[in-house]
Design an enzyme around this catalytic site. Structure first.
Site, short mmCIF file in Angstrom:
data_model
loop_
_atom_site.label_atom_id
_atom_site.label_comp_id
_atom_site.label_asym_id
_atom_site.label_seq_id
_atom_site.Cartn_x
_atom_site.Cartn_y
_atom_site.Cartn_z
N HIS A 1 -43.50 -26.04 -59.93
CA HIS A 1 -44.07 -26.94 -61.03
C HIS A 1 -43.34 -27.86 -61.63
CE1 HIS A 1 -42.17 -23.09 -62.65
NE2 HIS A 1 -41.60 -23.89 -63.54
N ILE A 2 -43.89 -28.98 -62.16
CA ILE A 2 -43.24 -29.87 -63.06
C ILE A 2 -43.55 -29.67 -64.47
CG2 ILE A 2 -42.57 -32.52 -63.39
CD1 ILE A 2 -43.42 -32.81 -60.45
N TYR A 3 -42.95 -29.77 -65.48
CA TYR A 3 -43.24 -29.75 -66.82
C TYR A 3 -43.70 -30.77 -67.25
CZ TYR A 3 -41.27 -24.99 -67.41
OH TYR A 3 -40.86 -23.56 -67.30
N SER B 1 -40.82 -18.86 -59.04
CA SER B 1 -41.08 -19.93 -60.19
C SER B 1 -40.08 -20.92 -59.81
CB SER B 1 -40.88 -19.11 -61.43
OG SER B 1 -41.05 -20.16 -62.53
N ALA B 2 -40.61 -22.02 -59.78
CA ALA B 2 -39.71 -23.35 -59.65
C ALA B 2 -39.71 -24.34 -60.32
CB ALA B 2 -39.87 -23.69 -57.88
N ASP B 3 -38.91 -24.68 -61.12
CA ASP B 3 -38.86 -25.70 -61.99
C ASP B 3 -38.10 -27.14 -61.28
OD1 ASP B 3 -37.94 -27.64 -64.04
OD2 ASP B 3 -36.94 -26.45 -65.41
N CYS C 1 -35.95 -16.08 -61.37
CA CYS C 1 -36.89 -17.00 -60.69
C CYS C 1 -36.58 -17.10 -58.90
CB CYS C 1 -36.62 -18.43 -60.93
SG CYS C 1 -37.05 -18.67 -62.88
N ASN D 1 -30.84 -25.06 -57.25
CA ASN D 1 -30.96 -23.82 -56.39
C ASN D 1 -30.67 -24.24 -54.95
OD1 ASN D 1 -33.85 -23.25 -58.37
ND2 ASN D 1 -31.74 -22.29 -58.59
#
Length: 264
Positions: free
Chosen positions: A207-209, A167-169, A146, A177
């Site tokens: 993104h936020i799940y 890709s950033a949760d 990611c 991170n």
């Protein structure tokens, strides 16, 4: 860290609801950047407590070139458990690419060692780059990287780092991170005789799940506190000689942890 809370708010307010690989669903924005001056304190969240032990041990594990979770498990770190196979292996993930990138002629390239050498011999170089994204091996990785590429920059005796994260949760991953790469920058600055500069965090799909919305909104009700100070053992001059005991975080006051499910 108001900068991080601004990211949460931006994605909640302006993000687009999208399906994703995990089937959970996300709210996502494309392209976002945060900057942290490492002279102003260590950038670790104060609006929820983070497990610093996991952050430090994971970074040391990367730097060892390790891709099996045994070391992490021995040190009480479980963040990679969901992706490991029955033997604890993850395939050629971060540590392998950082320390042993396979070349077509059969050599293996130690990107971190090469980076350190360039920082000593040619700190003005625009090639101070480490990549974890190896297209030839992505399909063999338990989880493709990611945080996939980072670059260093030296100016006025200060070392800065910019990370590109495809890709950033935001709720679970990004706080780790930020702290991890800030610490890496401080470690490399020490062993190369430089002072820490900025950590710049550039996000691709931020993104936020959907099952983190409630937790994100709770975090936004909290007020950031003064950043703590990270002390690193000044006697360590070899990046690969650092141990967990060489780090001490002073003044870390944080609100309680906010639990959220991991999307696998």
């Amino acid at each position: 860290m108001r900068t991080y809370l601004d990211l949460l708010q931006h994605v909640l307010d302006h993000g687009v609801d999208r399906d994703d690989r995990t089937g959970t669903g996300t709210r996502s924005a494309f392209g976002y950047q945060m900057r942290f001056d490492l002279e102003e304190g260590f950038p670790v969240l104060t609006t929820k407590k983070l497990h610093l032990r996991s952050i430090i041990h994971e970074l040391l594990w990367f730097l060892k070139g390790d891709t099996n979770i045994a070391y992490l498990k021995e040190n009480g770190v479980t963040i990679w458990d969901e992706w490991a196979d029955e033997n604890g292996d993850l395939g050629p993930v971060y540590g392998y690419q950082w320390r042993s990138w396979p070349a077509p002629d059969g050599r293996h390239i130690d990107q971190i060692a090469n980076l350190l050498k360039m920082l000593h011999t040619n700190p003005q170089s625009r090639r101070l780059i480490v990549s974890a994204w190896n297209p030839a091996l992505v399909d063999e990785m338990a989880l493709p990287p990611c945080h996939c590429l980072f670059q260093f920059y030296v100016a006025n005796g200060r070392l800065s780092c910019q990370l590109y994260q495809r890709s950033a949760d935001i709720f679970l991953g990004v706080p780790f991170n930020i702290a991890s790469y800030a610490l890496l920058t401080m470690m490399i600055a020490q062993v190369t005789g430089l002072k820490p500069g900025e950590f710049i965090h550039t996000l691709g799909d931020a993104h936020i799940y959907s099952n983190h919305f409630e937790q994100a909104r709770l975090q936004l009700t909290r007020t950031p506190k003064k950043l703590p100070v990270m002390h690193i053992n000044p006697d360590v001059k070899d990046l690969f000689a650092f141990r967990f005991e060489d780090f001490r975080l002073d003044g870390y006051e944080a609100d309680p942890t906010i639990k959220a499910p991991i999307a696998v």
